[in-house]
Design an enzyme around this catalytic site. Structure first.
Site, short mmCIF file in Angstrom:
data_model
loop_
_atom_site.label_atom_id
_atom_site.label_comp_id
_atom_site.label_asym_id
_atom_site.label_seq_id
_atom_site.Cartn_x
_atom_site.Cartn_y
_atom_site.Cartn_z
N CYS A 2 0.84 -1.18 0.00
CA CYS A 2 0.00 0.00 0.00
C CYS A 2 0.88 1.23 0.00
O CYS A 2 2.09 1.17 -0.17
CB CYS A 2 -0.89 0.01 1.26
SG CYS A 2 -1.74 -1.55 1.56
N LEU A 48 -3.58 -1.76 -1.53
CA LEU A 48 -3.48 -2.85 -2.50
C LEU A 48 -3.89 -4.10 -1.74
O LEU A 48 -3.14 -4.61 -0.92
CB LEU A 48 -2.06 -2.98 -3.04
CG LEU A 48 -1.82 -4.04 -4.11
CD1 LEU A 48 -2.55 -3.69 -5.40
CD2 LEU A 48 -0.32 -4.20 -4.39
#
Length: 652
Positions: A2, A48
């Site tokens: 992320c 993500l």
């Protein structure tokens, strides 16, 4: 994987700022985003989704709201840690590894990082103690940057998020530029952005009303030279290595999405792919990059290994023109000047993985640092051997065996080889002995610095600063271990895992995982006797032996070929782009003030006609061009280039 950002202090228009930070980081986390602004602290996160797909949203808080975290990366042993915590009566609301960090911190405080096996960076707001805790993984896989402005402490996964803060502007740090043109990377915590810093690998930072204090929580260490090793039986050591590496791969196969593997055609990625292929219930997906030139292309070995494993293989072909086309985007994501184009093909490779529908890949990075695989280690051994008899005309011939992929070097005389590698000119007790030839070659690129920059840097020596950062025990280590430390401590996190690793993968929302950098394996390998790693002039000896049953002889016995890509010639001929001529023009060079306009004009003309003369010209060209693009992109010295072409849907 992320991206995250945030602040500690009284930030104006906090929620708006946090949202602009998430926008700047959305390539790192295209699946979801969230913000949390509370009093004097704020967190922003782009996700993500890989583990805990339905319940791993961030920023995540404990049930009482006192603790909150924004986290980038993976905790690979989160399953085992969660079971330990449950056994002690803790209850979990999610299946994510993020909550494991929160619960572990609730028990142990910042010392929780010592229990984490993973690639991570996080910011944890502790309202009880009125502080923010920042942490970064041991080897420096995941990035974390910070700065202070107008009394507020700001942090983010990438600098571009910090540049969203009103009043923060990008300005080149001349010492960082000198370090890049000497060492290939800035020395953390310094970055190319003046006043913006990088949290060092294996470090914690505590931020409260009294300021910010950082400290290491782990150190890479080696035994004293001559100290008896517990690893006296090579076969037993090989079995232990194999067990540790297998477990490292097993942990990194954990995900709620499919996991693929990069396959370069070399030993390291072949080992990882072979181990992973035996652990996935589906056919393993493997990915490679290929080139036009035989000098760089390894497709024959890639295809042979993919066929041997029965993987579902895909490759992206990267031409010299493709490198030139994506290079401005590469610099936008590296956020630093670079001396080689090697990140550009990896940018195209992660784009292929994204188009193929995957989010996670394993890679073989780290094996060369951990098991002494680089040519520089063999080179240093031969240089020491020659240095003990500096007048010998026989010993320098050994250098020819080191670089089979450099035919020009193999044709040189013994006298030339001795002079080229500095035989007899470097002190054997020099802490940087192993790296002196590389340093000399790279420092030559600074001939293109402007007189003003040279004047500003007068008296500064980046190599000596690096030497000043070495631990006290360094002098007691075996020379091979000294050389390994220099690679693993500086170049690995500063360039390999950053410019070639995290930044190129996350540009397309791809998480790379590195089994060879599992800290248990790193610590084990550090304790191995040097001769088990570098046996004569055979690199990674024990790794080869421990995995010879899973890697075909074609791969296992091939000479080491480092990953490289075309450099200055990628910008000549079919690779010529208008932005290159603009960025390298005398007007543009003069406007940034960092390089000599006349000297760069001659260099550009030489490279444009394909007449670049060796490493210095190639590295200088790429270094100057990437610096100019950095200035355009971040410091606004000129309009950003607009003619960088989209290649094979990479930016779609």
């Amino acid at each position: 994987m992320c991206g995250f950002g945030g602040f500690f202090g009284h930030a104006p228009e906090a929620e708006h700022l946090l949202r602009t930070m998430t926008h700047a980081l959305e390539h790192r986390g295209p699946d979801e985003n969230g913000i949390l602004a509370s009093g004097q602290a704020g967190l922003a996160h782009t996700r993500l989704a890989i583990v805990g797909l339905s319940d791993g949203q961030q920023p995540m808080r404990t049930q009482d709201g006192d603790l909150a975290i924004a986290f980038n990366g993976e905790i690979f042993n989160y399953v085992e840690l969660r079971e330990e915590l449950r056994a002690r009566g803790r209850r979990f609301r999610t299946g994510s590894d993020t909550e494991v960090i929160l619960q572990l911190y609730d028990e142990m405080g910042e010392e929780c990082v010592t229990r984490l096996n993973g690639d991570f960076a996080f910011a944890l707001r502790d309202a009880r103690r009125r502080r923010m805790v920042l942490a970064r993984d041991r080897m420096g896989v995941r990035p974390l940057f910070y700065t202070r402005h107008a009394g507020v402490f700001y942090f983010a996964s990438e600098v571009k998020a910090l540049l969203q803060v009103p009043g923060i502007r990008a300005e080149m740090d001349p010492l960082a530029l000198d370090q890049i043109f000497t060492l290939w990377t800035p020395l953390a915590p310094r970055t190319p952005f003046k006043g913006i810093h990088e949290l060092e690998p294996a470090s914690l930072m505590i931020v409260d009303r009294n300021g910010a204090i950082s400290r290491p929580y782990w150190r890479l260490d080696y035994p004293d030279a001559g100290e008896p090793s517990r690893h006296r039986d090579e076969r037993a050591a090989g079995e232990e290595l194999r067990a540790l590496l297998t477990d490292a791969v097993r942990l990194r196969m954990r995900a709620d999405v499919p996991v693929g593997s990069y396959l370069s055609g070399g030993l390291d990625s072949s080992i990882i792919s072979a181990l992973a292929a035996g652990m996935t219930p589906q056919t393993l997906r493997t990915f490679s990059v290929t080139f036009d030139s035989a000098e760089h292309d390894e497709s024959a070995f890639q295809n042979a290994m993919a066929q041997a494993l029965g993987t579902r293989h895909a490759a992206v072909h990267c031409t010299e023109g493709d490198i030139a086309a994506v290079f401005p985007e590469v610099i936008r994501f590296t956020e630093r000047p670079i001396l080689r184009t090697a990140p550009a093909p990896l940018y195209t490779l992660s784009g292929l993985v994204r188009r193929e529908g995957l989010k996670v890949v394993l890679t073989g990075e780290g094996a060369d640092e951990v098991f002494a695989g680089y040519d520089i280690f063999k080179e240093a051994r031969v240089r020491r051997f020659c240095g003990r008899q500096p007048g010998s005309r026989i010993r320098p011939h050994l250098f020819r065996k080191l670089y089979p992929y450099l035919p020009g070097l193999r044709q040189q005389s013994a006298e030339y080889l001795a002079a080229f590698f500095g035989t007899g000119s470097d002190r054997l007790d020099d802490p940087l002995f192993s790296h002196r030839p590389r340093l000399r070659g790279t420092v030559a690129t600074k001939l293109f610095f402007s007189e003003a920059l040279k004047s500003e840097l007068a008296g500064y020596d980046a190599a000596e600063e690096m030497a000043s950062l070495l631990p006290g025990a360094f002098a007691r280590w075996h020379p091979l271990h000294q050389a390994q430390y220099l690679e693993a401590r500086f170049l690995l996190p500063g360039y390999i895992l950053s410019s070639q690793g995290d930044r190129m993968a996350m540009a397309h929302g791809i998480e790379g995982r590195f089994p060879f950098l599992d800290h248990r394996l790193v610590e084990f390998a550090a304790g191995l006797p040097p001769q088990m790693k570098l046996k004569g002039l055979t690199e990674k000896h024990i790794l080869r032996e421990a995995t010879k049953d899973i890697v075909p002889a074609l791969i296992r016995e091939r000479p080491k070929q480092p990953y490289r890509a075309p450099d200055s010639r990628a910008f000549a001929g079919s690779g010529a782009r208008g932005y290159v001529a603009e960025a390298m023009s005398e007007r543009a060079i003069a406007s940034t003030g960092l390089f000599s306009p006349k000297a760069v004009a001659r260099l550009h003309a030489k490279c444009a006609t394909g007449k670049a003369g060796g490493f210095r010209d190639n590295a200088a060209f790429v270094g100057v061009l990437s610096t100019q693009l950095w200035m355009q992109t971040f410091a606004g010295s000129q309009a950003a280039p607009r003619d960088a072409l989209k290649v094979k849907g990479l930016n779609s």
